[in-house]
Enzyme design. Structure first.
Site, short mmCIF file in Angstrom:
data_model
loop_
_atom_site.label_atom_id
_atom_site.label_comp_id
_atom_site.label_asym_id
_atom_site.label_seq_id
_atom_site.Cartn_x
_atom_site.Cartn_y
_atom_site.Cartn_z
N THR A 163 0.81 -1.21 0.00
CA THR A 163 0.00 0.00 0.00
C THR A 163 0.85 1.27 0.00
OG1 THR A 163 -1.56 1.25 1.36
CG2 THR A 163 -0.11 -0.24 2.52
N ASP A 164 0.24 2.36 -0.49
CA ASP A 164 0.92 3.66 -0.43
C ASP A 164 0.96 4.20 1.00
OD1 ASP A 164 -1.77 4.28 -0.14
OD2 ASP A 164 -1.84 5.79 -1.72
N GLU A 165 0.15 3.59 1.91
CA GLU A 165 0.09 4.13 3.28
C GLU A 165 1.41 3.97 4.02
OE1 GLU A 165 -3.34 3.46 5.62
OE2 GLU A 165 -4.69 3.63 3.93
N TYR A 199 -2.06 -0.56 10.96
CA TYR A 199 -2.18 -1.23 9.65
C TYR A 199 -0.97 -0.90 8.78
CZ TYR A 199 -3.36 -1.67 4.70
OH TYR A 199 -3.31 -1.94 3.36
N LYS A 228 2.08 -3.28 7.31
CA LYS A 228 2.37 -3.47 5.88
C LYS A 228 3.82 -3.06 5.58
CE LYS A 228 -0.01 -4.61 2.91
NZ LYS A 228 -0.36 -5.95 2.37
P1 NAD Z 1 -9.66 -7.46 2.01
O1 NAD Z 1 -9.68 -7.14 3.46
O2 NAD Z 1 -10.86 -7.18 1.19
O3 NAD Z 1 -9.32 -9.01 1.80
C1 NAD Z 1 -8.31 -9.65 2.53
C2 NAD Z 1 -8.43 -11.16 2.26
O4 NAD Z 1 -7.36 -11.80 2.97
C3 NAD Z 1 -9.74 -11.77 2.78
O5 NAD Z 1 -10.27 -12.66 1.82
C4 NAD Z 1 -9.32 -12.51 4.03
O6 NAD Z 1 -10.13 -13.63 4.33
C5 NAD Z 1 -7.90 -12.92 3.69
N1 NAD Z 1 -7.06 -13.12 4.88
C6 NAD Z 1 -6.95 -12.31 5.95
N2 NAD Z 1 -6.11 -12.85 6.87
C7 NAD Z 1 -5.68 -14.03 6.34
C8 NAD Z 1 -4.81 -15.04 6.79
N3 NAD Z 1 -4.20 -14.96 7.99
N4 NAD Z 1 -4.57 -16.11 6.00
C9 NAD Z 1 -5.18 -16.22 4.78
N5 NAD Z 1 -6.05 -15.29 4.31
C10 NAD Z 1 -6.29 -14.21 5.08
O7 NAD Z 1 -8.39 -6.72 1.42
P2 NAD Z 1 -8.20 -5.99 0.02
O8 NAD Z 1 -8.76 -4.64 0.11
O9 NAD Z 1 -8.62 -6.91 -1.05
O10 NAD Z 1 -6.60 -5.85 0.00
C11 NAD Z 1 -5.79 -6.87 -0.56
C12 NAD Z 1 -4.32 -6.47 -0.38
O11 NAD Z 1 -4.10 -5.23 -1.03
C13 NAD Z 1 -3.90 -6.26 1.07
O12 NAD Z 1 -2.60 -6.75 1.21
C14 NAD Z 1 -3.94 -4.75 1.25
O13 NAD Z 1 -3.01 -4.34 2.23
C15 NAD Z 1 -3.52 -4.29 -0.13
N6 NAD Z 1 -4.02 -2.97 -0.52
C16 NAD Z 1 -5.37 -2.72 -0.51
C17 NAD Z 1 -5.83 -1.48 -0.95
C18 NAD Z 1 -7.29 -1.14 -0.99
O14 NAD Z 1 -7.63 0.00 -1.33
N7 NAD Z 1 -8.20 -2.04 -0.69
C19 NAD Z 1 -4.91 -0.52 -1.39
C20 NAD Z 1 -3.54 -0.80 -1.33
C21 NAD Z 1 -3.12 -2.05 -0.93
O1 DAU Z 2 -4.21 3.94 0.44
C1 DAU Z 2 -4.40 2.55 0.32
C2 DAU Z 2 -5.27 2.07 1.46
O2 DAU Z 2 -6.60 2.48 1.17
C3 DAU Z 2 -5.22 0.54 1.65
O3 DAU Z 2 -3.92 0.17 2.01
C4 DAU Z 2 -6.21 0.10 2.73
O4 DAU Z 2 -6.22 -1.30 2.81
C5 DAU Z 2 -7.57 0.61 2.34
O5 DAU Z 2 -8.51 0.28 3.37
C6 DAU Z 2 -7.57 2.11 2.11
O6 DAU Z 2 -7.31 2.80 3.36
P1 DAU Z 2 -8.07 4.17 3.76
O7 DAU Z 2 -8.01 4.29 5.22
O8 DAU Z 2 -7.59 5.30 2.93
O9 DAU Z 2 -9.56 3.78 3.24
P2 DAU Z 2 -10.99 4.06 3.89
O10 DAU Z 2 -11.99 3.73 2.85
O11 DAU Z 2 -11.13 3.45 5.24
O12 DAU Z 2 -10.98 5.64 4.07
C7 DAU Z 2 -10.83 6.52 2.96
C8 DAU Z 2 -10.88 7.93 3.49
O13 DAU Z 2 -12.22 8.19 3.97
C9 DAU Z 2 -9.98 8.18 4.69
O14 DAU Z 2 -9.51 9.51 4.64
C10 DAU Z 2 -10.90 8.02 5.90
C11 DAU Z 2 -12.22 8.51 5.37
N1 DAU Z 2 -13.43 7.87 5.95
C12 DAU Z 2 -13.49 6.51 5.99
C13 DAU Z 2 -14.59 5.87 6.51
C14 DAU Z 2 -14.66 4.36 6.58
C15 DAU Z 2 -14.50 8.65 6.37
O15 DAU Z 2 -14.45 9.90 6.29
N2 DAU Z 2 -15.60 8.03 6.88
C16 DAU Z 2 -15.69 6.67 6.98
O16 DAU Z 2 -16.73 6.16 7.50
#
Ligand code: NAD
Ligand code: DAU
Length: 335
Positions: free
Chosen positions: A123-125, A150, A154
């Site tokens: 992630t970019d975080e 988180y 990562k």
């Molecule tokens: P998600 O939470 O939707 O899915 C995570 C999956 O991993 C689930 O299916 C869960 O059951 C599985 N999992 C969790 N713990 C596990 C374990 N111990 N063993 C096996 N499986 C397990 O996540 P996502 O949003 O699809 O993100 C996928 C990847 O991308 C993550 O590594 C996350 O950090 C990264 N990422 C996500 C975003 C985003 O915006 N969603 C952005 C940047 C990076």
């Molecule tokens: O940047 C990549 C990341 O993006 C991934 O690594 C994470 O897995 C993914 O969950 C996401 O993280 P964020 O924290 O940015 O996503 P989220 O959707 O939780 O929040 C997006 C923005 O909106 C953030 O500034 C927080 C805000 N927010 C979020 C929620 C859930 C609100 O204002 N209200 C809300 O209820």
């Protein structure tokens, strides 16, 4: 090619499997997933009977099982993680366990079983936050500075992957991407939470002043980026993947959703801010563009409208989630 995909029942992992099986029908995929609250096999209904697809329920922290199932595969594509920042603030333990310990177990198995390739999805975080109203972007050279449990977990996983490359010769690539959105997005994250709350006639909670900025990436663009890295990426290299957005604040994202869904702004409610909330993310994706020819294809506006449509058409999918265990989390987070 035989792919071992971790976390394939989650949001991005399931989109990736559906994408890959359509594009490379001759490849075999093992989806290894613990099925936490975020894992949902319904996402994969389309491929569940395909003989080239196999699902194994398991935990990436389970050393013996992971060693066993990672024999004779060509690549590990590692998505599995605890992924929600707010949950990591409520309880960091599962994040340390899965994101750090689990990644370590997977790396050990990859080295022991001589897996030829490892792609780590991150992630970019990990880079921390950028100031508002600046033109600065995260680059490959930006130092790590994570602020939430988180993102710290990562960051640790990224360091481990690179260390296994340097120390044991693991043939890895790594990608740090921005906020994905699209089909099968779990409704705890901002965009799907807003869309589904509006459909249910509920308020949309906006943290703090709502002026936080994220870089929005349509999930299919992300899948194409991972594809390009797997096929053409340089071993040992990190690629930054981002979307087509100019800076857009959370409140303006919500206003766009409100316009698409034809409701009025009274659905917005400002709530307590997230502790350690990163102000702004923005990605410089010029390296992957120059080196691998990838660029995002979907504009934020079109992809957002398509996403709203998807959630409208798939009410059963998210209603089952929202009426189940997710309800307890929602009540704790927004009490
Ligand atoms: P998600 O939470 O939707 O899915 C995570 C999956 O991993 C689930 O299916 C869960 O059951 C599985 N999992 C969790 N713990 C596990 C374990 N111990 N063993 C096996 N499986 C397990 O996540 P996502 O949003 O699809 O993100 C996928 C990847 O991308 C993550 O590594 C996350 O950090 C990264 N990422 C996500 C975003 C985003 O915006 N969603 C952005 C940047 C990076
Ligand atoms: O940047 C990549 C990341 O993006 C991934 O690594 C994470 O897995 C993914 O969950 C996401 O993280 P964020 O924290 O940015 O996503 P989220 O959707 O939780 O929040 C997006 C923005 O909106 C953030 O500034 C927080 C805000 N927010 C979020 C929620 C859930 C609100 O204002 N209200 C809300 O209820």
């Amino acid at each position: 090619m035989k792919l071992f995909v971790t976390g394939g029942a989650g949001f991005i992992g399931s989109n990736f499997i559906l994408y890959w099986m359509k594009k490379y029908p001759e490849d075999k995929i093992i989806n290894f997933d613990k099925l936490t609250y975020a894992g949902n096999l319904e996402n994969l209904k389309e491929v569940e009977k395909n003989p080239n697809y196999e699902f194994i329920q398991g935990d990436i922290c389970n050393k013996r099982l992971v060693e066993d199932v990672t024999r004779n595969i060509d690549i590990i594509v590692h998505f599995a993680a605890e992924s929600h920042v707010d949950r990591s603030i409520l309880d960091a333990s599962p994040f340390i366990q899965t994101n750090i310990v689990g990644t370590h177990v997977l790396l050990e198995a990859a080295v022991k079983n001589k897996v030829p390739r490892f792609h780590h999805v991150s992630t970019d975080e990990v880079f921390g936050a950028l100031p508002l109203n600046s033109t600065e972007k995260f680059m490959d050279t930006t130092p790590y500075n994570p602020h939430s449990p988180y993102s710290a977990s990562k960051a640790a996983s990224d360091h481990l992957v690179r260390a296994y490359g340097d120390t044991y010769g693991l043939q890895y690539t790594l990608s740090n991407c921005s906020n994905n959105f699209g089909p099968y997005h779990f409704p705890e994250k901002l965009i799907p939470l807003a869309i589904t709350n509006i459909i249910e006639g509920k308020k949309v909670p906006v943290y703090g002043d709502g002026l936080y900025v994220r870089d929005w990436l349509y999930v299919l663009d992300h899948c194409e980026a991972i594809d390009a890295i797997i096929k053409k990426g340089t071993i040992g290299k990190t690629y930054l993947v981002g979307g087509l957005t100019d800076d857009i604040s959370n409140i303006d994202v919500i206003k766009k959703i409100i316009t698409i869904m034809e409701v009025d702004e009274s659905v917005i409610t400002f709530v307590k801010d997230r502790p350690g909330h990163d102000r702004r993310y923005a990605i410089d994706w010029s390296t992957i563009n120059k080196e691998l020819g990838w660029s995002p294809k979907h504009t934020f506006e079109t992809a957002l409208a398509e996403t709203v449509e998807w959630f409208k058409k798939n009410e059963e999918w998210w209603k089952r989630i929202k009426s189940g265990v997710y309800k307890d989390y929602y009540n704790t987070q927004y009490k």
